[in-house]
Design an enzyme around this catalytic site. Structure first.
Site, mmCIF file in Angstrom:
data_model
loop_
_atom_site.group_PDB
_atom_site.id
_atom_site.type_symbol
_atom_site.label_atom_id
_atom_site.label_comp_id
_atom_site.label_asym_id
_atom_site.label_seq_id
_atom_site.Cartn_x
_atom_site.Cartn_y
_atom_site.Cartn_z
ATOM 1 N N SER A 50 -112.484 -2.032 -16.876
ATOM 2 C CA SER A 50 -111.583 -1.223 -17.584
ATOM 3 C C SER A 50 -109.809 -1.854 -17.216
ATOM 4 O O SER A 50 -109.978 -2.607 -16.211
ATOM 5 C CB SER A 50 -111.430 0.402 -17.089
ATOM 6 O OG SER A 50 -111.067 0.324 -15.742
ATOM 7 N N ASP A 82 -113.848 -2.307 -21.169
ATOM 8 C CA ASP A 82 -114.081 -1.057 -21.590
ATOM 9 C C ASP A 82 -112.671 -0.703 -22.073
ATOM 10 O O ASP A 82 -111.622 -0.698 -21.210
ATOM 11 C CB ASP A 82 -114.359 -0.466 -20.162
ATOM 12 C CG ASP A 82 -114.821 1.205 -20.399
ATOM 13 O OD1 ASP A 82 -115.389 1.434 -21.428
ATOM 14 O OD2 ASP A 82 -114.875 1.715 -19.491
ATOM 15 N N ASP A 104 -110.488 0.408 -28.338
ATOM 16 C CA ASP A 104 -110.481 1.773 -28.679
ATOM 17 C C ASP A 104 -109.251 2.257 -29.344
ATOM 18 O O ASP A 104 -108.359 2.672 -28.555
ATOM 19 C CB ASP A 104 -110.764 2.379 -27.203
ATOM 20 C CG ASP A 104 -110.857 4.074 -27.399
ATOM 21 O OD1 ASP A 104 -110.638 4.481 -28.339
ATOM 22 O OD2 ASP A 104 -110.889 4.664 -26.417
ATOM 23 N N HIS A 182 -115.203 12.160 -20.434
ATOM 24 C CA HIS A 182 -114.956 11.072 -19.356
ATOM 25 C C HIS A 182 -114.925 11.902 -17.786
ATOM 26 O O HIS A 182 -114.383 12.968 -18.028
ATOM 27 C CB HIS A 182 -114.014 10.319 -19.323
ATOM 28 C CG HIS A 182 -114.273 9.193 -20.418
ATOM 29 N ND1 HIS A 182 -113.613 9.302 -21.627
ATOM 30 C CD2 HIS A 182 -115.059 8.098 -20.168
ATOM 31 C CE1 HIS A 182 -114.048 8.160 -22.373
ATOM 32 N NE2 HIS A 182 -114.959 7.418 -21.476
ATOM 33 N N GLY A 227 -118.851 8.479 -21.513
ATOM 34 C CA GLY A 227 -118.820 9.559 -20.432
ATOM 35 C C GLY A 227 -120.212 10.189 -20.444
ATOM 36 O O GLY A 227 -120.333 11.499 -20.492
ATOM 37 N N ASN A 269 -122.730 4.562 -21.128
ATOM 38 C CA ASN A 269 -121.559 4.402 -19.849
ATOM 39 C C ASN A 269 -121.568 5.028 -18.924
ATOM 40 O O ASN A 269 -121.553 6.488 -19.046
ATOM 41 C CB ASN A 269 -120.298 4.498 -20.907
ATOM 42 C CG ASN A 269 -120.006 2.999 -21.582
ATOM 43 O OD1 ASN A 269 -120.605 2.419 -22.105
ATOM 44 N ND2 ASN A 269 -118.741 3.183 -21.993
ATOM 45 N N ILE A 270 -121.701 4.310 -17.694
ATOM 46 C CA ILE A 270 -121.670 5.499 -16.380
ATOM 47 C C ILE A 270 -120.811 4.789 -15.341
ATOM 48 O O ILE A 270 -120.708 3.582 -14.987
ATOM 49 C CB ILE A 270 -123.178 5.377 -15.818
ATOM 50 C CG1 ILE A 270 -124.179 5.908 -16.840
ATOM 51 C CG2 ILE A 270 -123.105 6.152 -14.709
ATOM 52 C CD1 ILE A 270 -125.506 5.759 -16.474
ATOM 53 N N SER A 272 -118.333 7.488 -13.226
ATOM 54 C CA SER A 272 -118.432 8.508 -12.468
ATOM 55 C C SER A 272 -119.316 8.676 -11.368
ATOM 56 O O SER A 272 -119.103 9.044 -10.242
ATOM 57 C CB SER A 272 -117.865 9.861 -13.086
ATOM 58 O OG SER A 272 -117.009 9.866 -13.820
#
Ligand code: G3H
Ligand code: 13P
Ligand code: ZN
Length: 324
Positions: A50, A82, A104, A182, A227, A269-270, A272
């Site tokens: 990110s 990302d 995005d 998210h 998320g 997408n992972i 957290s």
């Protein structure tokens, strides 16, 4: 094997009824945990970075660490940007050797989203070798870098928009909003029911009707879910039992992600969940060994928990094990 783009990976995933895990990387231990897990599971994998990760670790470190992982494991690995916020960050990453980018502009008006996405696609596809582009329609609640979308202000993807968007942009995959969000607090307690025995919150189901309508309109086209952490309660418990304070943290149930992976969803997408596993390992270590001060000891435990978690995701959620 050099870094690869996501094209062939997604074709195989679509036809094979599984999804590729896209895991966020912020430091060496996370890169190692993800890629060692993928290696042991014989799974392709996406390492994503990110803007926040670039700021924290510096792009050059992230790039070199990912290259080291490619060399160390021999796996097909995609290096993906990302949540690229604009053309410039996507261009920077493409020029620096990323094999995939996300543009995005999902919070922008439809026409503006199309125009910027198209510009990124033209640049990415002209690159040799071809860089794949993920775009997004619909907005998720939660925090991405500096953008915070309050619960209630998110909007589901409108299936009637997707064909025109994909045709006019030429994007290679599309992230859609079907109820994921998210962070570790994906649903407000009042949106959930509470398990009377454990007190754990049970969230409302994802909008599979939207996913199915989108995939009917875009046959064979790879869909992405952001998320998608499940906020595994075993890690939340370890954190809270060792001095943490995560109240009512709740994620997307893993069985729903498994179902999505069998359908058109090719990338999940992972982030957290990795953060929770790392924190659980470190907190548990500090509680058990207050006399320790060597970072390799406690970060090493965090890394071991992240690796264990990624293996579980690959085998039990994504279904991408033994696909090389
Ligand atoms: O979607 C957001 C990811 O979890 C990245 O988070 O911006 O804090 O690195 P970050
Ligand atoms: P989580 O916060 O659910 O892990 O989502 C991560 C993500 O979507 C990264 O783009
Ligand atoms: Zn995301």
């Amino acid at each position: 094997m050099p870094l690869v783009n996501s094209k062939e990976m997604f074709e195989k995933a679509y036809n094979g009824g599984y999804a590729i895990g896209a895991f966020n990387c912020n430091n060496m231990e996370i890169v190692q945990a993800i890629t060692e897990a993928a290696k042991e599971c014989n799974s392709p994998v996406i390492l994503q970075v990110s803007a926040g990760a670039r700021k924290y670790a510096k792009p050059i470190y992230l790039k070199k660490m990912v290259e080291a992982a490619v060399e160390d494991t021999g796996l097909p690995i995609v290096l993906h940007l990302d949540h690229g916020a604009d053309f410039e960050i996507c261009k920077d990453c493409i020029d620096a050797g990323f094999t995939s980018v996300m543009i995005d502009c999902s919070s922008k008006p439809f026409e503006e989203n199309i125009a910027i996405t198209r510009k990124v696609v033209e640049y990415a596809h002209a690159h040799v070798p071809y860089v794949t582009v993920e775009a997004e329609l619909g907005t998720l609640a939660g925090i991405e870098d500096d953008v915070k979308v309050e619960h209630g202000a998110e909007s589901y993807t409108k299936p009637e928009d997707v064909e025109e968007f994909v045709r006019r942009t030429g994007c290679d995959s599309l992230a859609i909003a079907i109820g994921t969000s998210h962070g570790a607090y994906k649903f407000k307690p009042e949106q959930c029911t509470r398990d009377p025995k454990t007190g754990v919150l049970l969230p409302p189901p994802l909008r599979f009707d939207i996913l199915e309508e989108v995939s009917k309109r875009l046959p064979g086209f790879p869909i992405v879910l952001h998320g998608s952490s499940s906020v595994n309660q075993e890690y939340v418990k370890i954190i809270n039992d060792n001095g943490g304070a995560l109240k009512d943290a709740v994620g997307v149930p893993e069985d729903q992600l498994r179902q999505a992976a069998r359908l058109a969803v090719c990338k999940i997408n992972i982030d957290s969940d990795l953060r929770l596993a790392m924190t659980a390992g470190i907190r548990e270590h500090f509680e058990a060994h207050p006399e320790h001060f060597d970072p390799r000891q406690y970060i090493g435990d965090g890394r071991a928990y992240v690796k264990q978690l990624v293996k579980h995701k690959i085998v039990d959620v994504l279904g991408s094990n033994d696909k090389i």
